[in-house]
Design an enzyme around this catalytic site. Structure first.
Site, PDB file in Angstrom:
ATOM      1  N   HIS A  68      -3.797   7.562   0.824  1.00 12.44           N
ATOM      2  CA  HIS A  68      -4.908   8.525   0.832  1.00 12.44           C
ATOM      3  C   HIS A  68      -6.214   7.807   1.163  1.00 12.44           C
ATOM      4  O   HIS A  68      -6.243   6.595   1.344  1.00 12.44           O
ATOM      5  CB  HIS A  68      -5.005   9.274  -0.497  1.00 12.44           C
ATOM      6  N   HIS A  70      -9.159   7.196  -0.439  1.00  9.45           N
ATOM      7  CA  HIS A  70     -10.028   6.456  -1.351  1.00  9.45           C
ATOM      8  C   HIS A  70     -10.124   4.992  -0.926  1.00  9.45           C
ATOM      9  O   HIS A  70      -9.126   4.403  -0.511  1.00  9.45           O
ATOM     10  CB  HIS A  70      -9.526   6.556  -2.794  1.00  9.45           C
ATOM     11  N   ASP A  72     -10.319   2.225  -2.469  1.00 10.26           N
ATOM     12  CA  ASP A  72      -9.468   1.218  -3.121  1.00 10.26           C
ATOM     13  C   ASP A  72      -8.037   1.264  -2.575  1.00 10.26           C
ATOM     14  O   ASP A  72      -7.193   0.466  -2.982  1.00 10.26           O
ATOM     15  CB  ASP A  72      -9.490   1.359  -4.651  1.00 10.26           C
ATOM     16  N   HIS A  73      -7.788   2.178  -1.618  1.00 13.00           N
ATOM     17  CA  HIS A  73      -6.476   2.257  -0.958  1.00 13.00           C
ATOM     18  C   HIS A  73      -6.551   2.069   0.557  1.00 13.00           C
ATOM     19  O   HIS A  73      -5.533   1.787   1.177  1.00 13.00           O
ATOM     20  CB  HIS A  73      -5.803   3.593  -1.279  1.00 13.00           C
ATOM     21  N   HIS A 157      -3.820  14.820  -6.238  1.00  9.65           N
ATOM     22  CA  HIS A 157      -4.849  13.766  -6.323  1.00  9.65           C
ATOM     23  C   HIS A 157      -6.087  14.101  -5.491  1.00  9.65           C
ATOM     24  O   HIS A 157      -7.113  14.458  -6.048  1.00  9.65           O
ATOM     25  CB  HIS A 157      -4.270  12.406  -5.922  1.00  9.65           C
ATOM     26  N   ASP A 178      -1.706   7.187  -5.414  1.00  6.65           N
ATOM     27  CA  ASP A 178      -2.235   7.887  -6.591  1.00  6.65           C
ATOM     28  C   ASP A 178      -1.742   9.327  -6.545  1.00  6.65           C
ATOM     29  O   ASP A 178      -1.700   9.938  -5.471  1.00  6.65           O
ATOM     30  CB  ASP A 178      -3.767   7.862  -6.596  1.00  6.65           C
ATOM     31  N   GLU A 203       1.829   4.205  -9.472  1.00  6.87           N
ATOM     32  CA  GLU A 203       0.549   3.857 -10.077  1.00  6.87           C
ATOM     33  C   GLU A 203       0.645   4.077 -11.586  1.00  6.87           C
ATOM     34  O   GLU A 203       1.482   4.863 -12.061  1.00  6.87           O
ATOM     35  CB  GLU A 203      -0.568   4.722  -9.483  1.00  6.87           C
ATOM     36  N   HIS A 420      -1.308  -0.752 -10.020  1.00  3.80           N
ATOM     37  CA  HIS A 420      -2.537   0.032 -10.143  1.00  3.80           C
ATOM     38  C   HIS A 420      -2.785   0.427 -11.598  1.00  3.80           C
ATOM     39  O   HIS A 420      -2.937   1.606 -11.927  1.00  3.80           O
ATOM     40  CB  HIS A 420      -2.426   1.271  -9.242  1.00  3.80           C
TER      41      HIS A 420
END
EC number: 3.1.27.-
Length: 594
Positions: A68, A70, A72-73, A157, A178, A203, A420
């Site tokens: 996805h 975000h 942090d991904h 999410h 996530d 996660e 995660h």
């Protein structure tokens, strides 16, 4: 024995910079390529030296999959592809492909244009990186090459978030990214079929949390915002541009309408309009209620929520401001926080998880004096006193401990692997999971090797299944296997288990009969018929429950065994018992044609 290797390059016993390397069936796949928001140096990126010390990553990776948008991904994706060097395919869903470059460019502006950092990717690198993206549709099986196939599942999410099922031959891995197992005001719940992968990589952000009811959380949130507005305070809600932002906007919009409130609500950055555009464009990714009412009313066109201008932060009187990013580590949310932090009647509500090292994490842990950098070309540090109210309300769209266990039972993996999450919390959840499944929680750079025992799918004929049910009473339980007797037929690369009678018929083979005999000498002076009758009476008395017959043809039958008596040619007093029985042979050799 075949094996699967999993190495976290990021998010191993940590939250941030998700990047998991999976080796399966001779293929190497990178799952996510995120950035750590708690660092401002090289530690923000995954350590790609675990893959190769020199040379481009293309030679070592078969594909990259992004779950996805975000950061942090996906935040390290242009760095990995354009600066380290990767030319292979990058897979993500259509919404992720649309939104990802906007968030990457937004973060690049903050990092490079405002902070003046070097060794960072450029706008052109983001564009070049996105040219390598191959979009995924939900439930569509995509052949990466002749052996490797991937399939995306809905993860909830955020808009476009997907779990991915990776398969090479008979080995398989599921990576969740996530996900959220609870539907909310704008997205549905995550779902996956009972695919029984060899490894499920999940996660574990909220590994020890069991959330209260969503209705209670929403009521408390609205109460706190309302109370703060009533006493003339300003409320800052740090959010990421897409996801919880829209969820909380819908919640406040409905409340403001119902209560007829006049205090202004603002949303910072120009991403609001873009966010609405993407929710319209990808309406099929939202929940059922929004899809049904979309034609009459677009839930993402807000009457009470207006775009925020930087100067509004100094306006007198109450207001609510949604500002990005969500962890107070940079950008507009941090600037507003600095202005409002010194006033007791103001409030900051943190609606989601904050990574260690961010301002959000510090204030949630009770820190009231913060060392901050000033906005100047020369680096100036000053101390900020935090006097405003700090509230944490978990509107995070991650699965809680109950949701994680729900997904595990849904997929029924052979092995579990947690990423995660914080090490202590992961350890607790690992203990719970190990009551039902094998579980691992590797640190960054640590490789977990899982030996696989591939199961071969076999079709079973209905007649054979009915026969087994008649014998055993119920259908076989997948957790308590039962032996089934039949003949295995391979036809056009598929296997089928059928009864031996059906196999003989399908293959045009005849049934054979084998006869077994046994001779037993017996000393008895009586005639042959008298000896046989004596044997019949004896067997009748000692073998209770067996079918024993004395037949007119001069034989005795015990079940299917035939007994005959004849005198020995050498000695009339010695009788010979001849025992014989037959088997129908339903096993046969398949001869490979030449």
């Amino acid at each position: 024995m075949p094996e699967i290797k999993v190495t976290p390059l990021g998010a191993g016993q940590d939250v941030g910079r998700s990047c998991i390397l999976v080796s399966i069936g001779g293929k190497n796949i990178m799952l996510d390529c995120g950035m750590h928001m708690g660092y401002n140096d090289d530690r923000r990126f995954p350590d790609f030296s675990y893959i190769t010390q020199n040379g481009r990553l293309t030679e070592f990776l078969d594909c990259v999959i992004i779950s996805h948008f975000h950061l942090d991904h996906c935040g390290a994706l242009p760095f990995m592809s354009e600066m380290v060097g990767y030319d292979g395919p990058i897979y993500m869903t259509h919404p992720t492909k649309a939104i990802c470059p906007i968030l990457l460019e937004d973060f690049r502006k903050i990092t490079v244009d405002k902070k003046g950092e070097t060794n960072f990717f450029t706008s052109q690198m983001i564009k070049d990186c996105m040219k390598k993206v191959v979009p995924l549709n939900l439930h569509q099986t995509v052949q990466v090459d002749d052996e490797l196939e991937i399939k995306a599942y809905y993860a909830g999410h955020v808009l476009g978030a997907a779990m991915v099922h990776i398969k090479v031959g008979l080995e398989s891995v599921v990576y969740t990214g996530d996900y959220n197992m609870t539907p909310d005001r704008h997205l549905g719940a995550a779902w996956i079929d009972k695919c029984r992968p060899d490894v499920l990589i999940s996660e574990s952000t909220y590994a020890t949390t069991i959330r209260d009811s969503k209705r209670c959380r929403e009521r408390d949130f609205l109460k706190k915002v309302h109370e703060s507005i009533e006493r003339g305070g300003k409320v800052l809600i740090p959010v990421f541009a897409l996801g919880r932002a829209q969820e909380l906007c819908i919640l406040l919009e409905t409340f403001w309408e119902r209560m007829n409130l006049k205090a202004p609500i603002y949303f910072s950055t120009g991403l609001t309009e873009k966010a609405n555009h993407y929710y319209k464009l990808f309406i099929t990714w939202t929940n059922q209620k929004i899809r049904k009412t979309f034609v009459q009313r677009n839930m993402f066109e807000f009457k009470h929520i207006k775009p925020f201008d930087r100067s509004y932060a100094d306006n007198p009187g109450p207001m609510v401001v949604f500002a990005t990013p969500g962890m107070l580590h940079a950008g507009q949310s941090l600037q507003i926080f600095k202005k409002w932090a010194g006033h007791e009647k103001n409030m900051v509500i943190m609606p989601g998880y904050c990574v260690q090292g961010t301002i959000g994490h510090k204030i949630l842990n009770g820190q009231r004096k913060l060392e901050m950098e000033g906005r100047a070309t020369v680096r100036i540090l000053f101390q900020l006193d935090v006097k405003l109210q700090v509230e944490y309300m978990s509107f995070s769209a991650h699965a809680d401990a109950k949701g994680i266990m729900q997904l595990i039972r849904m997929a029924e993996p052979r092995n579990m692997l947690l990423v995660h999450g914080e090490a202590v919390k992961m350890e607790f959840l690992k203990g719970k999971i190990e009551q039902e499944f094998n579980c691992h929680m590797p640190a960054n750079g640590e490789t977990v090797t899982v030996t696989t025992n591939p199961s071969v799918p076999v079709d079973i004929s209905l007649n054979l299944l009915k026969r087994e049910m008649a014998l055993g009473g119920t259908l076989p339980d997948p957790k308590k296997p039962r032996t089934m007797h039949g003949t295995l037929i391979m036809k056009e690369n598929s296997l089928k288990l059928v009864s031996s009678e059906q196999a003989l018929k399908e293959l045009g083979l005849n049934e054979h009969q084998l006869r077994f005999t046994c001779r037993v000498p017996l000393q008895d002076p009586h005639s042959d018929p008298d000896t046989l009758h004596g044997i019949y009476l004896h067997l009748k008395s000692v073998l209770k429950g067996y079918t024993i017959q004395h037949l007119p043809d001069g034989t005795v039958m015990v079940e299917s065994i035939v007994i005959k008596v004849s005198s020995s040619a050498e000695d009339p007093n010695t009788k010979v018992l001849l025992l014989s029985w037959s088997y129908q042979v339903k096993y046969f050799h398949l001869l490979k044609k030449g």
